[in-house]
Design an enzyme around this catalytic site. Structure first.
Site, PDB file in Angstrom:
ATOM      1  N   THR A 154      36.017  26.802 121.088  1.00 18.41           N
ATOM      2  CA  THR A 154      35.416  27.722 121.554  1.00 18.41           C
ATOM      3  C   THR A 154      35.051  28.785 122.202  1.00 18.41           C
ATOM      4  O   THR A 154      35.386  29.507 122.705  1.00 18.41           O
ATOM      5  CB  THR A 154      35.600  28.138 119.595  1.00 18.41           C
ATOM      6  OG1 THR A 154      36.837  28.098 118.875  1.00 18.41           O
ATOM      7  CG2 THR A 154      35.422  29.429 119.517  1.00 18.41           C
TER       8      THR A 154
ATOM      9  N   CYS B  20      32.525  23.445 121.545  1.00 14.32           N
ATOM     10  CA  CYS B  20      33.362  23.501 120.874  1.00 14.32           C
ATOM     11  C   CYS B  20      34.467  24.333 122.262  1.00 14.32           C
ATOM     12  O   CYS B  20      34.271  24.893 122.609  1.00 14.32           O
ATOM     13  CB  CYS B  20      33.178  24.271 119.406  1.00 14.32           C
ATOM     14  SG  CYS B  20      34.537  24.910 118.766  1.00 14.32           S
TER      15      CYS B  20
ATOM     16  N   ILE C 209      45.903  27.886 110.863  1.00 13.56           N
ATOM     17  CA  ILE C 209      44.849  26.647 110.088  1.00 13.56           C
ATOM     18  C   ILE C 209      43.451  27.649 110.327  1.00 13.56           C
ATOM     19  O   ILE C 209      43.097  27.548 111.980  1.00 13.56           O
ATOM     20  CB  ILE C 209      44.805  25.306 110.427  1.00 13.56           C
ATOM     21  CG1 ILE C 209      46.029  24.689 109.789  1.00 13.56           C
ATOM     22  CG2 ILE C 209      43.329  24.522 109.855  1.00 13.56           C
ATOM     23  CD1 ILE C 209      46.695  24.714 108.494  1.00 13.56           C
TER      24      ILE C 209
ATOM     25  N   ARG D 288      41.352  10.689 127.147  1.00 15.96           N
ATOM     26  CA  ARG D 288      41.669  11.112 125.530  1.00 15.96           C
ATOM     27  C   ARG D 288      43.149  10.274 125.037  1.00 15.96           C
ATOM     28  O   ARG D 288      42.665   9.149 124.181  1.00 15.96           O
ATOM     29  CB  ARG D 288      41.633  12.749 125.825  1.00 15.96           C
ATOM     30  CG  ARG D 288      40.324  13.413 126.391  1.00 15.96           C
ATOM     31  CD  ARG D 288      40.741  15.234 125.797  1.00 15.96           C
ATOM     32  NE  ARG D 288      39.059  15.437 126.523  1.00 15.96           N
ATOM     33  CZ  ARG D 288      39.492  16.773 125.957  1.00 15.96           C
ATOM     34  NH1 ARG D 288      40.404  17.115 125.977  1.00 15.96           N
ATOM     35  NH2 ARG D 288      38.224  17.791 126.187  1.00 15.96           N
TER      36      ARG D 288
ATOM     37  N   GLU E  81      28.606  24.369 115.938  1.00 18.37           N
ATOM     38  CA  GLU E  81      28.847  23.763 115.943  1.00 18.37           C
ATOM     39  C   GLU E  81      27.341  22.847 115.877  1.00 18.37           C
ATOM     40  O   GLU E  81      27.053  22.673 116.748  1.00 18.37           O
ATOM     41  CB  GLU E  81      29.580  22.458 116.523  1.00 18.37           C
ATOM     42  CG  GLU E  81      31.061  22.936 116.152  1.00 18.37           C
ATOM     43  CD  GLU E  81      32.068  22.324 117.254  1.00 18.37           C
ATOM     44  OE1 GLU E  81      31.601  21.103 117.421  1.00 18.37           O
ATOM     45  OE2 GLU E  81      33.076  22.718 117.131  1.00 18.37           O
TER      46      GLU E  81
ATOM     47  N   CYS F 127      32.167  37.103 102.477  1.00 16.83           N
ATOM     48  CA  CYS F 127      31.050  37.349 101.015  1.00 16.83           C
ATOM     49  C   CYS F 127      31.222  37.578  99.642  1.00 16.83           C
ATOM     50  O   CYS F 127      30.277  37.995  98.917  1.00 16.83           O
ATOM     51  CB  CYS F 127      31.588  39.067 101.230  1.00 16.83           C
ATOM     52  SG  CYS F 127      33.852  39.173 100.269  1.00 16.83           S
TER      53      CYS F 127
ATOM     54  N   LEU G 110      45.890  24.843 114.884  1.00  7.61           N
ATOM     55  CA  LEU G 110      44.450  25.065 114.764  1.00  7.61           C
ATOM     56  C   LEU G 110      44.663  26.388 116.114  1.00  7.61           C
ATOM     57  O   LEU G 110      43.715  26.876 116.009  1.00  7.61           O
ATOM     58  CB  LEU G 110      43.466  24.029 114.433  1.00  7.61           C
ATOM     59  CG  LEU G 110      42.707  24.462 114.838  1.00  7.61           C
ATOM     60  CD1 LEU G 110      41.637  24.328 112.860  1.00  7.61           C
ATOM     61  CD2 LEU G 110      41.246  23.253 115.086  1.00  7.61           C
TER      62      LEU G 110
ATOM     63  N   CYS H  50      38.519  35.480 104.501  1.00  6.31           N
ATOM     64  CA  CYS H  50      36.673  36.302 103.635  1.00  6.31           C
ATOM     65  C   CYS H  50      37.952  38.110 104.088  1.00  6.31           C
ATOM     66  O   CYS H  50      37.417  37.491 105.330  1.00  6.31           O
ATOM     67  CB  CYS H  50      35.708  35.993 104.152  1.00  6.31           C
ATOM     68  SG  CYS H  50      34.866  37.571 103.297  1.00  6.31           S
TER      69      CYS H  50
ATOM     70  N   CYS I 274      35.565  39.573  96.983  1.00  6.28           N
ATOM     71  CA  CYS I 274      36.724  39.921  97.909  1.00  6.28           C
ATOM     72  C   CYS I 274      37.850  39.354  97.517  1.00  6.28           C
ATOM     73  O   CYS I 274      38.004  38.335  97.396  1.00  6.28           O
ATOM     74  CB  CYS I 274      36.603  40.268  99.489  1.00  6.28           C
ATOM     75  SG  CYS I 274      37.319  38.267 100.407  1.00  6.28           S
TER      76      CYS I 274
ATOM     77  N   HIS J 266      36.597  29.103 125.463  1.00  3.60           N
ATOM     78  CA  HIS J 266      37.634  30.525 125.811  1.00  3.60           C
ATOM     79  C   HIS J 266      36.551  31.225 125.762  1.00  3.60           C
ATOM     80  O   HIS J 266      36.886  32.785 126.748  1.00  3.60           O
ATOM     81  CB  HIS J 266      38.225  30.566 124.193  1.00  3.60           C
ATOM     82  CG  HIS J 266      39.466  30.066 123.900  1.00  3.60           C
ATOM     83  ND1 HIS J 266      40.334  30.229 124.320  1.00  3.60           N
ATOM     84  CD2 HIS J 266      39.593  28.673 123.371  1.00  3.60           C
ATOM     85  CE1 HIS J 266      41.053  28.898 123.653  1.00  3.60           C
ATOM     86  NE2 HIS J 266      40.764  28.337 123.659  1.00  3.60           N
TER      87      HIS J 266
HETATM   88  N1  LIG Z   1      41.521  28.133 114.117  1.00  4.65           N
HETATM   89  C1  LIG Z   1      40.321  27.022 114.291  1.00  4.65           C
HETATM   90  O1  LIG Z   1      39.677  27.686 113.109  1.00  4.65           O
HETATM   91  C2  LIG Z   1      39.594  26.899 115.346  1.00  4.65           C
HETATM   92  C3  LIG Z   1      38.816  26.448 115.087  1.00  4.65           C
HETATM   93  C4  LIG Z   1      38.452  24.933 115.905  1.00  4.65           C
HETATM   94  C5  LIG Z   1      38.867  24.751 117.658  1.00  4.65           C
HETATM   95  N2  LIG Z   1      39.981  25.848 118.033  1.00  4.65           N
HETATM   96  C6  LIG Z   1      41.207  25.695 118.737  1.00  4.65           C
HETATM   97  O2  LIG Z   1      41.664  24.436 118.562  1.00  4.65           O
HETATM   98  C7  LIG Z   1      42.209  23.890 119.445  1.00  4.65           C
HETATM   99  C8  LIG Z   1      42.068  22.479 119.766  1.00  4.65           C
HETATM  100  O3  LIG Z   1      40.510  22.524 120.176  1.00  4.65           O
HETATM  101  P1  LIG Z   1      39.864  21.259 120.996  1.00  4.65           P
HETATM  102  O4  LIG Z   1      38.159  21.630 121.581  1.00  4.65           O
HETATM  103  O5  LIG Z   1      40.355  20.166 120.335  1.00  4.65           O
HETATM  104  O6  LIG Z   1      40.344  21.489 121.870  1.00  4.65           O
HETATM  105  P2  LIG Z   1      40.618  21.034 123.821  1.00  4.65           P
HETATM  106  O7  LIG Z   1      40.616  22.747 124.545  1.00  4.65           O
HETATM  107  O8  LIG Z   1      39.475  20.432 124.374  1.00  4.65           O
HETATM  108  O9  LIG Z   1      42.258  20.301 124.132  1.00  4.65           O
HETATM  109  C9  LIG Z   1      42.776  20.664 124.366  1.00  4.65           C
HETATM  110  C10 LIG Z   1      44.078  19.267 124.812  1.00  4.65           C
HETATM  111  O10 LIG Z   1      45.180  19.192 124.157  1.00  4.65           O
HETATM  112  C11 LIG Z   1      45.824  19.252 125.601  1.00  4.65           C
HETATM  113  N3  LIG Z   1      47.242  19.527 126.313  1.00  4.65           N
HETATM  114  C12 LIG Z   1      47.610  21.051 127.101  1.00  4.65           C
HETATM  115  N4  LIG Z   1      48.689  21.460 127.521  1.00  4.65           N
HETATM  116  C13 LIG Z   1      49.409  19.857 126.869  1.00  4.65           C
HETATM  117  C14 LIG Z   1      50.707  19.938 126.116  1.00  4.65           C
HETATM  118  N5  LIG Z   1      51.722  20.581 126.604  1.00  4.65           N
HETATM  119  N6  LIG Z   1      51.185  18.827 125.101  1.00  4.65           N
HETATM  120  C15 LIG Z   1      50.133  18.241 124.460  1.00  4.65           C
HETATM  121  N7  LIG Z   1      48.372  18.457 124.520  1.00  4.65           N
HETATM  122  C16 LIG Z   1      47.970  19.394 125.835  1.00  4.65           C
HETATM  123  C17 LIG Z   1      44.807  18.880 127.097  1.00  4.65           C
HETATM  124  O11 LIG Z   1      44.709  18.173 127.813  1.00  4.65           O
HETATM  125  C18 LIG Z   1      43.453  18.695 126.050  1.00  4.65           C
HETATM  126  O12 LIG Z   1      43.275  17.063 126.018  1.00  4.65           O
HETATM  127  C19 LIG Z   1      41.998  25.076 121.266  1.00  4.65           C
HETATM  128  O13 LIG Z   1      42.695  26.097 121.595  1.00  4.65           O
HETATM  129  C20 LIG Z   1      40.583  25.553 120.071  1.00  4.65           C
HETATM  130  O14 LIG Z   1      40.450  26.996 120.699  1.00  4.65           O
HETATM  131  C21 LIG Z   1      40.822  26.536 116.612  1.00  4.65           C
HETATM  132 ZN   LIG Z   2      34.459  24.758 116.899  1.00  6.03          ZN
HETATM  133 ZN   LIG Z   3      35.012  38.139 101.044  1.00  6.46          ZN
END
Ligand SMILES: NC(=O)c1ccc[n+]([C@@H]2O[C@H](COP(=O)([O-])OP(=O)(O)OC[C@H]3O[C@@H](n4cnc5c(N)ncnc54)[C@H](O)[C@@H]3O)[C@@H](O)[C@H]2O)c1
Ligand SMILES: [Zn+2]
Ligand SMILES: [Zn+2]
Length: 351
Positions: free
Chosen positions: A48, A46, A295, A209, A72, A101, A270, A115, A104, A51
């Site tokens: 994440t 993922c 989100i 992509r 995942e 939990c 997201l 949660c 809450c 990161h």
């Molecule tokens: N909030 C949540 O619950 C949650 C859950 C999962 C992932 N995430 C986050 O969601 C994001 C998406 O995840 P992923 O695995 O699909 O991402 P990824 O990092 O694989 O892909 C990001 C894409 O964005 C493109 N990009 C870079 N700069 C850009 C710009 N200026 N304009 C448009 N596109 C651009 C990159 O070329 C890449 O293809 C990540 O930041 C991830 O950490 C959040």
């Molecule tokens: Zn994930």
């Molecule tokens: Zn809860």
């Protein structure tokens, strides 16, 4: 069913540095009351996990050293904790990684994904880059009919995509997807499946992509060569789209969403913004009367219900987005591939 070993080797975040993973020995966990023990079939990589690999500020604050990461995932139930009667040994399940939990105010109002006492499987506590894991039974979701069990781990990112999209209107609406990582690609696919009128897909420079987004049904694909805001306005009679979804993690893309969403429209975010905190053009948000929403995860369980409907109708082209299958032995190469980006979703198999 083969016998369950007492120990296992699992990919573990061991050191306070970039990368810093080792495949080390752990006891196979025992399911506590209300939990199931799952034998991992496959776990996908993922954003994440990237990161965490990069060990950015968010990761350093959230992932304790010694954690088996990976969230995942899907597999087969091989053990039941005390009191579990919702599952049977042999059930094929995919995991909702937000652990709640159920008690809450947020859980009681139907927002268990945020949660107040929650944690995330494979981030805050041990997850699924190992051959066995335990989770609360309620988080082990039966796999929908017709979905190949080998594909089931992708319900986590597909659910993220659907949750983000449904933060605004989709059917008969104009939708822009910013960032075409695996989640953005699933969002293009899901927006098409849910009847969006026009889908504009935006990446920076990832042509692999961008081509995939086109084949999944995007009407217009934009990249760094384009003036993204001007092109979105031109494609929407100067209004901007009804629903902008931000999946890139780029501050610039977030600013673009604000400038290219119609008056009173929806911006759903997201992304996790690693080391660079974005500046939001707030006066645009105010005077354009925008709805900006963060989100997180998937709604439990309405997002899962919507997703299962789409999957059971065969409307999601999982094959197109899941571009690479590798062995769990190749975890580090899989993360490198996901960082390089010449891929959709990368899935690691345990058998
Ligand atoms: N909030 C949540 O619950 C949650 C859950 C999962 C992932 N995430 C986050 O969601 C994001 C998406 O995840 P992923 O695995 O699909 O991402 P990824 O990092 O694989 O892909 C990001 C894409 O964005 C493109 N990009 C870079 N700069 C850009 C710009 N200026 N304009 C448009 N596109 C651009 C990159 O070329 C890449 O293809 C990540 O930041 C991830 O950490 C959040
Ligand atoms: Zn994930
Ligand atoms: Zn809860």
């Amino acid at each position: 069913m083969s016998e369950i070993p007492t120990t296992m080797f699992a990919w573990t975040k061991t050191t306070d540095s970039v990368g810093g993973f080792a495949r080390i020995e752990h006891p196979v966990p025992t399911p506590a009351a209300g939990e199931v023990l799952v034998k991992t079939h496959s776990t996908s990589v993922c954003g994440t996990d990237i990161h965490i690999w990069k060990w950015d500020e968010w990761s350093r604050e959230n992932v304790p050293l010694g954690t088996i990461t990976g969230h995942e995932t899907c597999g087969q139930v091989v053990g039941l904790g005390e009191g579990v009667d919702s599952h049977s040994i042999g059930d094929l399940v995919a995991i909702e990684c937000h652990l709640a939990c159920w008690n809450c105010p947020r859980c009681e109002e139907g927002n268990a994904h945020i949660c107040e006492n929650g944690s995330i499987f494979g981030v805050h506590i041990n997850g699924a880059f190992g051959p066995y894991f335990v989770v609360p039974a309620v988080n082990a979701r039966q796999i929908p009919e017709g979905l190949d069990p080998g594909y089931a781990s992708i319900q986590d990112p597909l659910g993220n995509a659907i949750h983000t999209l449904t933060g605004g209107p989709v059917k008969d609406s104009t939708v822009a997807i910013h960032g075409l990582g695996p989640i953005g690609l699933f969002a293009v696919n899901a927006a098409k499946a849910m009847g969006a009128a026009k889908i504009i897909a935006v990446d920076w420079d990832n042509t692999y992509r961008m081509d995939l987004a086109k084949s999944l049904g995007a009407d217009l694909v934009l990249g760094k060569e384009n003036d993204v805001v001007a092109e979105i306005l031109a494609a929407t009679d100067g209004r901007g789209v009804d629903n902008s979804c931000e999946f890139s993690g780029s501050p610039q893309a977030l600013a673009n969403t604000v400038h290219s969403t119609r008056m009173g429209g929806y911006v759903n975010i997201l992304s996790v913004y690693g080391n660079s905190m974005p500046e939001v053009p707030m006066n645009e948000v105010v005077f354009r009367y925008l709805h900006i929403k963060g989100i997180n995860g998937r709604k439990m369980w309405s997002t899962w219900d919507t997703m299962h409907d789409l999957l059971e109708q065969g409307l999601i082209d999982v094959d197109a987005v899941l571009t690479h299958r590798m062995s769990i032995d190749d975890f580090e190469q899989a993360v490198d591939l996901a960082i390089a980006g010449n891929c959709g979703k990368v899935v690691l198999d345990f058998t």
